[in-house]
Scaffold this active site. Structure first.
Site, mmCIF file in Angstrom:
data_model
loop_
_atom_site.group_PDB
_atom_site.id
_atom_site.type_symbol
_atom_site.label_atom_id
_atom_site.label_comp_id
_atom_site.label_asym_id
_atom_site.label_seq_id
_atom_site.Cartn_x
_atom_site.Cartn_y
_atom_site.Cartn_z
ATOM 1 N N HIS A 64 0.935 -9.235 4.647
ATOM 2 C CA HIS A 64 -0.215 -8.344 4.449
ATOM 3 C C HIS A 64 -0.554 -8.395 2.957
ATOM 4 O O HIS A 64 -0.467 -7.404 2.249
ATOM 5 C CB HIS A 64 0.119 -6.937 4.932
ATOM 6 N N ARG A 112 3.662 -0.094 13.106
ATOM 7 C CA ARG A 112 3.348 -1.418 12.560
ATOM 8 C C ARG A 112 3.468 -1.350 11.031
ATOM 9 O O ARG A 112 2.747 -0.596 10.391
ATOM 10 C CB ARG A 112 1.930 -1.820 12.957
ATOM 11 N N GLU A 135 -5.515 -2.200 13.846
ATOM 12 C CA GLU A 135 -6.028 -1.249 12.851
ATOM 13 C C GLU A 135 -7.392 -0.749 13.283
ATOM 14 O O GLU A 135 -8.248 -1.530 13.717
ATOM 15 C CB GLU A 135 -6.234 -1.898 11.468
ATOM 16 N N GLU A 184 -5.566 1.832 -1.535
ATOM 17 C CA GLU A 184 -6.614 1.124 -0.802
ATOM 18 C C GLU A 184 -7.160 -0.034 -1.668
ATOM 19 O O GLU A 184 -8.317 -0.094 -2.042
ATOM 20 C CB GLU A 184 -7.714 2.103 -0.372
ATOM 21 N N TRP A 185 -6.276 -0.942 -2.050
ATOM 22 C CA TRP A 185 -6.643 -2.206 -2.710
ATOM 23 C C TRP A 185 -7.588 -1.968 -3.889
ATOM 24 O O TRP A 185 -7.272 -1.141 -4.723
ATOM 25 C CB TRP A 185 -7.193 -3.186 -1.667
ATOM 26 N N ASN A 188 -1.985 -10.728 8.406
ATOM 27 C CA ASN A 188 -2.984 -9.690 8.551
ATOM 28 C C ASN A 188 -4.263 -10.122 7.856
ATOM 29 O O ASN A 188 -4.273 -10.382 6.649
ATOM 30 C CB ASN A 188 -2.519 -8.383 7.908
ATOM 31 N N GLU A 189 -5.350 -10.245 8.625
ATOM 32 C CA GLU A 189 -6.694 -10.442 8.083
ATOM 33 C C GLU A 189 -6.791 -11.619 7.108
ATOM 34 O O GLU A 189 -7.073 -11.427 5.909
ATOM 35 C CB GLU A 189 -7.180 -9.155 7.407
ATOM 36 N N GLN A 241 0.802 -1.219 0.000
ATOM 37 C CA GLN A 241 0.000 0.000 0.000
ATOM 38 C C GLN A 241 0.834 1.269 0.000
ATOM 39 O O GLN A 241 0.343 2.324 -0.371
ATOM 40 C CB GLN A 241 -0.954 -0.003 1.200
ATOM 41 N N TYR A 246 -13.505 -2.122 11.915
ATOM 42 C CA TYR A 246 -14.005 -0.977 11.152
ATOM 43 C C TYR A 246 -15.494 -0.729 11.408
ATOM 44 O O TYR A 246 -15.907 0.395 11.600
ATOM 45 C CB TYR A 246 -13.694 -1.148 9.661
ATOM 46 N N ASN A 301 -8.483 -5.908 14.148
ATOM 47 C CA ASN A 301 -8.760 -4.815 13.216
ATOM 48 C C ASN A 301 -10.266 -4.629 13.178
ATOM 49 O O ASN A 301 -11.005 -5.557 12.823
ATOM 50 C CB ASN A 301 -8.265 -5.145 11.801
#
Ligand code: IFM
Length: 467
Positions: A133, A89, A373, A427-428, A177-178, A32, A309, A307
């Site tokens: 990630h 991080r 996050e 952002e992906w 990550n995720e 990213q 949101y 994480n």
């Protein structure tokens, strides 16, 4: 930074609820922000490939340059320092360190993270490494990707290359990550790299990601010569039934199972949840578990990265009232709670953050948590100098940090908070259109300008520390 900018009084937090020892950080990930995708021996990852697929990423954007962090790392560390955080991080790009995903380390690639670590430590900032990630070397995807069991072993080998280089200075290690995003969005929904759409592949990917986590954790722990913290980061929300009907309650159960319990149950209890195993069997599939896998996956670890949101409600019927979709599978329809939304169209549900953390503490006890996050994208408008008065993001952060404090009051063992993200970045699938940074990035000039939220965050940390 301009120290005179202060947030509205209503945004000041009851800082007494967070101890001076609380860890404060900012987070990013390699693809990213780094750019430099073809430098110093780095080979393509699945995201380099995915970005080239027509229509895959908004605006046809890619991470070729991103925030050019690879070349601007010293200035970026100075920026991090200016925010007053104690921890940074970041993630390591697998194809930079081990091009192609097999074989020896690429010393030129590793050297970047070596320099970054040294620079952080010189500034008094604790480095927190995430090993994966999402930038899987393309060659490993060509060999089957995460649905292929071998990828778990390749990941553990790669983890050791990074560990051998940095573990004399890095104490905090996150494996993945995720994994939900890697498995579900990457192999079933197809909106993330590698863009495959096969349910069975996604289920196999879940298992092999968890296996990779366990293998890497075991090997790193065995090689550690001093106390270190190992962990995994999961993205989690809350899944409430939209109404009290049996169908809605069952939809919420399924959503919670696929989003949270199929990860945390094997990690913490050493088994996949029985109801999910049954649901998968009804669909003619299963986790590809081999003897000993669950012992590896449930290897003890020290910290759960959370994480968060937003939370959602779930309905067991579609908009026409059907309980099954065209393929005969039960409907699990997400309904976004009413109220304000971010630029991602994600609802703002700070109270559900507290609910999640208290629930994790209750259902998976004895595991310290760190918020690895949390943050929000908004349609920032920058003035000519790049200044952004992002009261919406500042409020979001204030409400969510307060939600963490509330969860701690209810017993949840949360020990730190990382804002996502240090700066605007790729952002992906949304490309550069969505800005999550607390620091504004002008992608034409690469000038970074702290937003109001960054100044508020700096001041909040300082007040909590009493400094
Ligand atoms: O930008 C991502 C990050 O890479 C993973 N967690 C969610 C963020 C916002 O979508």
């Amino acid at each position: 930074m301009n120290p005179t900018v202060t947030p509205a009084p209503g945004l000041l937090l009851p800082t007494a609820d967070l101890p001076p020892s609380f860890r404060w950080g900012v987070a990013t990930s390699s693809y990213q922000i780094e750019g430099a995708v073809a430098e110093d021996g780095r080979t393509p990852s699945i995201w380099d490939t995915f970005c080239r697929m027509p229509g895959a990423v908004v605006g046809g954007d890619n991470g070729d340059v991103a925030c050019d962090h690879y070349h601007r790392m010293p200035q970026d560390v100075a920026l991090i320092k200016s925010l007053g955080v104690d921890t940074y991080r970041f993630s390591v790009a697998w194809p930079r360190v081990q091009p192609g995903g097999r074989g020896p380390a690429n010393q030129a690639g590793l050297a970047f993270y070596d320099r970054l670590t040294d620079r952080l430590l010189a500034e008094g900032i604790d480095p927190w490494v995430t090993l994966y990630h999402w930038d899987l070397p393309q060659e490993l995807e060509d060999a089957g990707g995460w649905p292929n069991r071998d990828t778990a072993y390749r990941f553990a080998d790669y983890a050791m290359l990074v560990f051998d280089k940095l573990s004399d200075r890095v104490d905090n290690w996150t494996t993945l990550n995720e994994p939900w995003c890697s498995a579900w969005l990457g192999y079933y929904v197809g909106v993330h790299a590698p863009g495959r759409k096969n349910f069975d592949d996604a289920i196999a990917a879940v298992h092999h990601l968890l296996l990779g986590h366990g293998l890497a954790t075991q090997r790193m722990r065995a090689a550690a010569t001093r106390e270190m913290k190992f962990g995994i980061t999961l993205n989690m929300g809350t899944a409430d039934p939209a109404t009290d009907t049996a169908a809605d309650r069952d939809a919420a159960r399924r959503a919670d199972g696929m989003g949270l319990r199929i990860y945390l149950d094997p990690l913490r209890k050493g088994s996949y949840p029985a109801d999910m195993v049954e649901d998968l069997a009804a669909r003619g599939t299963a986790f590809p578990v081999q003897d000993g896998d669950l012992e590896v996956i449930s290897t003890p670890f020290d910290v759960l990265g959370v994480n968060f949101y937003f939370g959602q409600d779930f309905s067991g019927t579609d908009e026409q009232g059907n309980t099954h979709d065209a393929d005969g599978h039960p409907v699990v329809r997400a309904i976004l709670p009413a109220g304000p939304r971010t630029a991602m169209d994600w609802p703002i549900t700070a109270e559900r953050f507290t609910q999640l953390l208290v629930r994790l503490h209750r259902d998976y006890p004895g595991l310290p948590m760190v918020i690895t996050e949390n943050g929000a994208a908004f349609d920032d408008s920058a003035d000519a100098d790049g200044n952004v008065a992002d009261e919406d993001r500042t409020s979001y952060l204030a409400e969510h940090i307060a939600a963490v404090a509330a969860a701690r009051e209810q017993g949840a063992d949360v020990r730190g908070y990382f804002a996502w993200s240090l700066m605007d970045n790729f952002e992906w699938a949304e490309g550069y259109a969505k800005r999550f940074g607390i620091v504004h990035v002008d992608y034409e000039t690469q000038v970074r300008t702290p937003k109001q939220s960054a100044l508020w965050y700096r001041d909040t940390i300082s007040r909590v520390r009493g400094s």
